[in-house]
Design a protein around this motif. Structure first.
Motif, PDB file in Angstrom:
ATOM      1  N   ASP A   1      16.739 -60.907  -0.804  1.00 67.69           N
ATOM      2  CA  ASP A   1      15.478 -60.396  -1.348  1.00 67.69           C
ATOM      3  C   ASP A   1      14.456 -60.118  -0.246  1.00 67.69           C
ATOM      4  N   GLY A   2      14.700 -60.623   0.951  1.00 66.06           N
ATOM      5  CA  GLY A   2      13.803 -60.426   2.079  1.00 66.06           C
ATOM      6  C   GLY A   2      14.528 -60.804   3.358  1.00 66.06           C
ATOM      7  N   PHE A   3      13.901 -60.509   4.493  1.00 61.85           N
ATOM      8  CA  PHE A   3      14.548 -60.677   5.793  1.00 61.85           C
ATOM      9  C   PHE A   3      13.598 -61.339   6.775  1.00 61.85           C
ATOM     10  N   VAL A   4      14.149 -62.282   7.539  1.00 59.78           N
ATOM     11  CA  VAL A   4      13.370 -62.989   8.552  1.00 59.78           C
ATOM     12  C   VAL A   4      14.145 -62.954   9.863  1.00 59.78           C
ATOM     13  N   ALA A   5      13.476 -62.525  10.921  1.00 59.56           N
ATOM     14  CA  ALA A   5      14.045 -62.624  12.262  1.00 59.56           C
ATOM     15  C   ALA A   5      13.478 -63.868  12.920  1.00 59.56           C
ATOM     16  N   MET A   6      14.375 -64.691  13.434  1.00 62.49           N
ATOM     17  CA  MET A   6      14.008 -65.822  14.279  1.00 62.49           C
ATOM     18  C   MET A   6      14.500 -65.487  15.689  1.00 62.49           C
TER      19      MET A   6
ATOM     20  N   ILE B   1       8.279 -67.955  16.695  1.00 61.52           N
ATOM     21  CA  ILE B   1       8.283 -69.261  17.348  1.00 61.52           C
ATOM     22  C   ILE B   1       8.041 -69.091  18.841  1.00 61.52           C
ATOM     23  N   ASN B   2       7.088 -69.862  19.368  1.00 61.68           N
ATOM     24  CA  ASN B   2       6.815 -69.855  20.804  1.00 61.68           C
ATOM     25  C   ASN B   2       6.435 -68.450  21.293  1.00 61.68           C
TER      26      ASN B   2
ATOM     27  N   GLY C   1      19.097 -71.077  22.788  1.00 67.66           N
ATOM     28  CA  GLY C   1      18.010 -70.753  23.693  1.00 67.66           C
ATOM     29  C   GLY C   1      17.762 -71.892  24.654  1.00 67.66           C
ATOM     30  N   ASN C   2      16.905 -71.662  25.622  1.00 70.63           N
ATOM     31  CA  ASN C   2      16.638 -72.661  26.659  1.00 70.63           C
ATOM     32  C   ASN C   2      15.592 -73.693  26.261  1.00 70.63           C
ATOM     33  N   ASN C   3      14.772 -73.351  25.279  1.00 71.25           N
ATOM     34  CA  ASN C   3      13.687 -74.244  24.866  1.00 71.25           C
ATOM     35  C   ASN C   3      14.071 -74.921  23.554  1.00 71.25           C
ATOM     36  N   PRO C   4      14.043 -76.254  23.486  1.00 76.33           N
ATOM     37  CA  PRO C   4      14.439 -76.959  22.263  1.00 76.33           C
ATOM     38  C   PRO C   4      13.558 -76.634  21.053  1.00 76.33           C
ATOM     39  N   VAL C   5      12.402 -76.009  21.274  1.00 75.78           N
ATOM     40  CA  VAL C   5      11.506 -75.681  20.175  1.00 75.78           C
ATOM     41  C   VAL C   5      12.180 -74.742  19.172  1.00 75.78           C
ATOM     42  N   TYR C   6      13.123 -73.913  19.635  1.00 76.33           N
ATOM     43  CA  TYR C   6      13.783 -72.959  18.739  1.00 76.33           C
ATOM     44  C   TYR C   6      14.691 -73.666  17.731  1.00 76.33           C
ATOM     45  N   ALA C   7      15.470 -74.613  18.198  1.00 76.23           N
ATOM     46  CA  ALA C   7      16.352 -75.359  17.288  1.00 76.23           C
ATOM     47  C   ALA C   7      15.538 -76.231  16.337  1.00 76.23           C
ATOM     48  N   VAL C   8      14.466 -76.820  16.831  1.00 70.73           N
ATOM     49  CA  VAL C   8      13.594 -77.634  15.972  1.00 70.73           C
ATOM     50  C   VAL C   8      13.027 -76.763  14.844  1.00 70.73           C
ATOM     51  N   ALA C   9      12.572 -75.568  15.193  1.00 76.01           N
ATOM     52  CA  ALA C   9      12.004 -74.661  14.188  1.00 76.01           C
ATOM     53  C   ALA C   9      13.066 -74.176  13.206  1.00 76.01           C
ATOM     54  N   ALA C  10      14.271 -73.900  13.693  1.00 75.20           N
ATOM     55  CA  ALA C  10      15.355 -73.455  12.810  1.00 75.20           C
ATOM     56  C   ALA C  10      15.701 -74.551  11.803  1.00 75.20           C
ATOM     57  N   LYS C  11      15.750 -75.787  12.274  1.00 75.31           N
ATOM     58  CA  LYS C  11      16.030 -76.906  11.381  1.00 75.31           C
ATOM     59  C   LYS C  11      14.927 -77.041  10.327  1.00 75.31           C
TER      60      LYS C  11
ATOM     61  N   GLY D   1      24.914 -71.942  17.733  1.00 77.04           N
ATOM     62  CA  GLY D   1      23.542 -71.563  18.012  1.00 77.04           C
ATOM     63  C   GLY D   1      22.587 -71.843  16.872  1.00 77.04           C
ATOM     64  N   LEU D   2      21.501 -71.057  16.829  1.00 73.18           N
ATOM     65  CA  LEU D   2      20.499 -71.242  15.781  1.00 73.18           C
ATOM     66  C   LEU D   2      21.071 -70.961  14.409  1.00 73.18           C
ATOM     67  N   MET D   3      22.088 -70.084  14.341  1.00 70.45           N
ATOM     68  CA  MET D   3      22.752 -69.837  13.052  1.00 70.45           C
ATOM     69  C   MET D   3      23.321 -71.129  12.487  1.00 70.45           C
ATOM     70  N   GLY D   4      24.018 -71.864  13.321  1.00 74.23           N
ATOM     71  CA  GLY D   4      24.599 -73.128  12.873  1.00 74.23           C
ATOM     72  C   GLY D   4      23.539 -74.156  12.532  1.00 74.23           C
ATOM     73  N   VAL D   5      22.473 -74.189  13.331  1.00 68.32           N
ATOM     74  CA  VAL D   5      21.388 -75.155  13.096  1.00 68.32           C
ATOM     75  C   VAL D   5      20.744 -74.920  11.735  1.00 68.32           C
ATOM     76  N   ILE D   6      20.387 -73.663  11.434  1.00 70.48           N
ATOM     77  CA  ILE D   6      19.697 -73.408  10.179  1.00 70.48           C
ATOM     78  C   ILE D   6      20.624 -73.624   8.984  1.00 70.48           C
TER      79      ILE D   6
END
Length: 193
Positions: free
Chosen positions: A99-104, A135-136, A13-23, A44-49
């Motif tokens: 057991d559950g699902f989260v969309a980021m 997030i955001n 994504g364009n805003n660094p807040v997404y990668a920070v939150a994924a980490k 992407g965020l997949m790799g970060v998390i």
């Protein structure tokens, strides 16, 4: 809750807040001994998390179609990596492992994945919590669309209310653990619609 599937972007994504939150969410999953189930990509965020979970001593299970492995986007340092033939197989295996699902935050693939799981819950194929880590305020337009679906008679209010929405990962995990399945069946009360 032993495992959570996280659907998120193959871009940062364009805003660094997404990668920070994924980490941060990855670190939280590892601290809570919750296995990450995700799309198996290193980008992407997949790799970060995934990297965040693994760096914190947690477990990460990837599920990726062969076509994406061929494009060299598979994460090669996971606890487990399942290679499947199709995207349909990917989603089904992720659903069975979680057991559950989260969309980021993510793109069309993320929307497709979380909406399919919500639909499977509605149809009784699954009975597992679905959540948005908002997030955001990223998911606000989609959540507004769900509200429009309710207002226009295409989605029941109780189904909309069953979706967990939080901006904070710890609060989201708490609600996932407290989730009580919706017992109503979409088709039982058809005459009321």
């Amino acid at each position: 809750m032993k495992s959570i599937a996280v659907f998120c972007g193959a871009n940062n994504g364009n805003n660094p807040v997404y990668a920070v939150a994924a980490k941060a969410f990855g670190q939280l999953l590892a601290r809570e001994s919750i296995t990450l189930v995700f799309g198996g990509g290193k980008v992407g965020l997949m790799g970060v998390i995934a990297d965040s979970v693994l760096a914190a001593g947690g477990s990460a299970i990837g599920v990726i179609p062969q076509s994406l492995v061929a494009r060299e986007v598979a994460h090669n340092n996971l606890t487990q990596l399942h290679v499947v033939e199709t995207m349909h197989e990917r989603k089904a295996l992720m659903a069975s492992l979680s057991d559950g699902f989260v969309a980021m935050p993510g793109g069309l693939g993320t929307f497709d994945e979380i909406c399919e799981i919500i639909t499977w819950n509605q149809l009784g194929i699954l009975v597992k919590p679905c959540a948005f880590l908002n997030i955001n305020s990223y998911f606000n337009p989609l959540l507004q669309m769900f509200d429009t679906c309710v207002a226009e008679g295409f989605l029941r209010q109780e189904r909309r209310d069953s979706l967990i929405v939080e901006e904070d990962g710890a609060a989201l995990l708490k609600k996932l653990r407290q989730y009580e399945p919706l017992i109503t069946d979409k088709w039982t009360d058809l005459k009321k619609i």
